[in-house]
Design a protein around this motif. Sequence first.
Motif, mmCIF file in Angstrom:
data_model
loop_
_atom_site.group_PDB
_atom_site.id
_atom_site.type_symbol
_atom_site.label_atom_id
_atom_site.label_comp_id
_atom_site.label_asym_id
_atom_site.label_seq_id
_atom_site.Cartn_x
_atom_site.Cartn_y
_atom_site.Cartn_z
ATOM 1 N N LYS A 164 0.862 -1.189 0.000
ATOM 2 C CA LYS A 164 0.000 0.000 0.000
ATOM 3 C C LYS A 164 0.892 1.230 0.000
ATOM 4 O O LYS A 164 2.009 1.194 0.490
ATOM 5 C CB LYS A 164 -0.903 0.038 1.239
ATOM 6 C CG LYS A 164 -1.994 -1.002 1.248
ATOM 7 C CD LYS A 164 -2.737 -1.000 2.566
ATOM 8 C CE LYS A 164 -3.745 0.126 2.678
ATOM 9 N NZ LYS A 164 -5.046 -0.230 2.091
ATOM 10 N N GLY A 165 0.390 2.319 -0.541
ATOM 11 C CA GLY A 165 1.204 3.522 -0.585
ATOM 12 C C GLY A 165 1.529 4.003 0.814
ATOM 13 O O GLY A 165 2.558 3.671 1.392
ATOM 14 N N ARG A 166 0.636 4.774 1.385
ATOM 15 C CA ARG A 166 0.883 5.346 2.691
ATOM 16 C C ARG A 166 0.547 4.364 3.785
ATOM 17 O O ARG A 166 -0.314 3.520 3.640
ATOM 18 C CB ARG A 166 0.012 6.577 2.877
ATOM 19 C CG ARG A 166 0.538 7.772 2.148
ATOM 20 C CD ARG A 166 0.092 9.007 2.879
ATOM 21 N NE ARG A 166 0.781 10.178 2.364
ATOM 22 C CZ ARG A 166 0.376 11.401 2.611
ATOM 23 N NH1 ARG A 166 -0.718 11.591 3.347
ATOM 24 N NH2 ARG A 166 1.046 12.428 2.157
ATOM 25 N N SER A 167 1.194 4.526 4.919
ATOM 26 C CA SER A 167 0.906 3.628 6.020
ATOM 27 C C SER A 167 -0.180 4.208 6.915
ATOM 28 O O SER A 167 -0.193 5.390 7.224
ATOM 29 C CB SER A 167 2.160 3.387 6.850
ATOM 30 O OG SER A 167 2.502 4.518 7.591
ATOM 31 N N GLY A 168 -1.113 3.375 7.268
ATOM 32 C CA GLY A 168 -2.035 3.691 8.338
ATOM 33 C C GLY A 168 -1.488 2.977 9.544
ATOM 34 O O GLY A 168 -0.510 2.241 9.441
ATOM 35 N N ARG A 169 -2.095 3.187 10.668
ATOM 36 C CA ARG A 169 -1.695 2.395 11.836
ATOM 37 C C ARG A 169 -2.457 1.070 11.802
ATOM 38 O O ARG A 169 -3.614 1.030 11.410
ATOM 39 C CB ARG A 169 -2.034 3.129 13.131
ATOM 40 C CG ARG A 169 -1.162 4.328 13.394
ATOM 41 C CD ARG A 169 0.125 3.975 14.145
ATOM 42 N NE ARG A 169 1.244 4.739 13.604
ATOM 43 C CZ ARG A 169 2.512 4.517 13.932
ATOM 44 N NH1 ARG A 169 2.841 3.559 14.780
ATOM 45 N NH2 ARG A 169 3.471 5.233 13.409
ATOM 46 N N LEU A 170 -1.810 0.012 12.218
ATOM 47 C CA LEU A 170 -2.486 -1.275 12.300
ATOM 48 C C LEU A 170 -3.193 -1.374 13.643
ATOM 49 O O LEU A 170 -2.620 -1.872 14.612
ATOM 50 C CB LEU A 170 -1.495 -2.404 12.099
ATOM 51 C CG LEU A 170 -1.096 -2.603 10.643
ATOM 52 C CD1 LEU A 170 0.074 -3.522 10.515
ATOM 53 C CD2 LEU A 170 -2.274 -3.127 9.859
ATOM 54 N N GLU A 171 -4.377 -0.907 13.676
ATOM 55 C CA GLU A 171 -5.211 -0.716 14.880
ATOM 56 C C GLU A 171 -4.406 -0.202 16.030
ATOM 57 O O GLU A 171 -4.405 0.926 16.304
ATOM 58 C CB GLU A 171 -5.937 -1.999 15.296
ATOM 59 C CG GLU A 171 -5.373 -2.691 16.485
ATOM 60 C CD GLU A 171 -5.376 -4.172 16.209
ATOM 61 O OE1 GLU A 171 -6.040 -4.876 16.965
ATOM 62 O OE2 GLU A 171 -4.774 -4.587 15.228
#
Lengths: 212, 212
Positions: free
Chosen positions: B205-212
């Motif tokens: 994936k491009g940008r990282s989100g937080r993994l919960e």
Amino acid sequence: MSLPIPSIKRLCRVYELLSELRRANRSSISSTEIGQSLQIKAHTVRKDINLLGKIGPSRSGYPVDKLIKLIQERLQLCEKKGLCVVGLGPVGQIVLRYYDFLKDSYPLLAGFDQSINRLETINTTVPLYPFHAITEVVQAEDISLAILTTVRELAQKATERLVRGGVRGIINLTGTLLHSNRQDVWIKSIDLREELRILTACLTKGRSGRLE
Amino acid sequence: MSLPIPSIKRLCRVYELLSELRRANRSSISSTEIGQSLQIKAHTVRKDINLLGKIGPSRSGYPVDKLIKLIQERLQLCEKKGLCVVGLGPVGQIVLRYYDFLKDSYPLLAGFDQSINRLETINTTVPLYPFHAITEVVQAEDISLAILTTVRELAQKATERLVRGGVRGIINLTGTLLHSNRQDVWIKSIDLREELRILTACLTKGRSGRLE
DNA sequence: CTTTGTGAAGCTCTTCACAGCT
DNA sequence: AGCTGTGAAGAGCTTCACAAAG
């Protein structure tokens, strides 16, 4: 287009299920059966699979082999990713000793600890290095994933060195909140105490949902 | 009304942060600062806190003590919950040895293993019992949470015995999918291999989100 | 002028309903 | 009949925008 994270998580479980089916020589499986096995709605299973792209026109269940390949490609589970462990206390040592079950896809290329004594006394085939060598070794060995098990005080420093060397995914078992400005680094924190609290709070809810 | 699971998870982290602040003698904190510390939007922090109920009319940050109490009550983190470990291999033994950090809220009342040899050789102050005694001991000691670390083959059977004895929350470290018909049992499965795969997939994936 | 509190808007993911294929 | 594929509807959670309070 990139997959939603919930779909990624479910597909990883589907992938594991399919691998087991292949070992048992099953050649196809329906969305209904996948759903029952993994406790996911069949609707959702089909949506997830369709997000991967066209799998072909078979209308009597998904072909196990094809589906495995499709998931592998789309989730990048095909190519090997170098892995390292930082912190060789009790938890880190368990990873060293029992990592066999993941070595096919995630070869364990290095272990790091700040204590020279530990580096000398631990008996393992994995190459061990001192803490200060993290960036250098990670870069040289092309390591992209790390499991963090250091004491709290070293967790943030370790993260910075790992990221500087090129690590892009970290499993954080230190019970510390890690900071990283970078937008391309993924961190998954796992903390038993927090999980126990979450479970406790969930008990007060009426019905149980699954915890992801 | 019962809280959404994402809110529960965030509030558990807020709770941990507040506990640290109290130790440092801070008396109040704003939603903005909570948000920065935990990497959550301030909006979301306030929404979560308001879901707990009225905290009072202070308009210059939340009072640390009051907020801790409110979260404790609403998430039921105040009363102790009995805990047990099932499976005393390497991972189970680590829990036995290092559980100190959770004993205030989660007293470790029992360990179980199928090997009599292990029960006799492990040196711990936690009472150990054979596998077949699970239901009985869980019931007698009023244990409501369990950490599962058995070999795969025993995981499902252990779960059934735990639930029959009265356990309502399980942290499953066995890498097996557990089934339980009951709607009031919560299971959190943690599996390193799966987490590594999820991380791998997220890297695409491009940008990282937080993994919960 | 910073802080909380909150209805409303917005978004993401899930579920539905059913068309189409075998 | 049983299965997949998919636009549309729906639910649930997040984000916004701004009122109200110190």
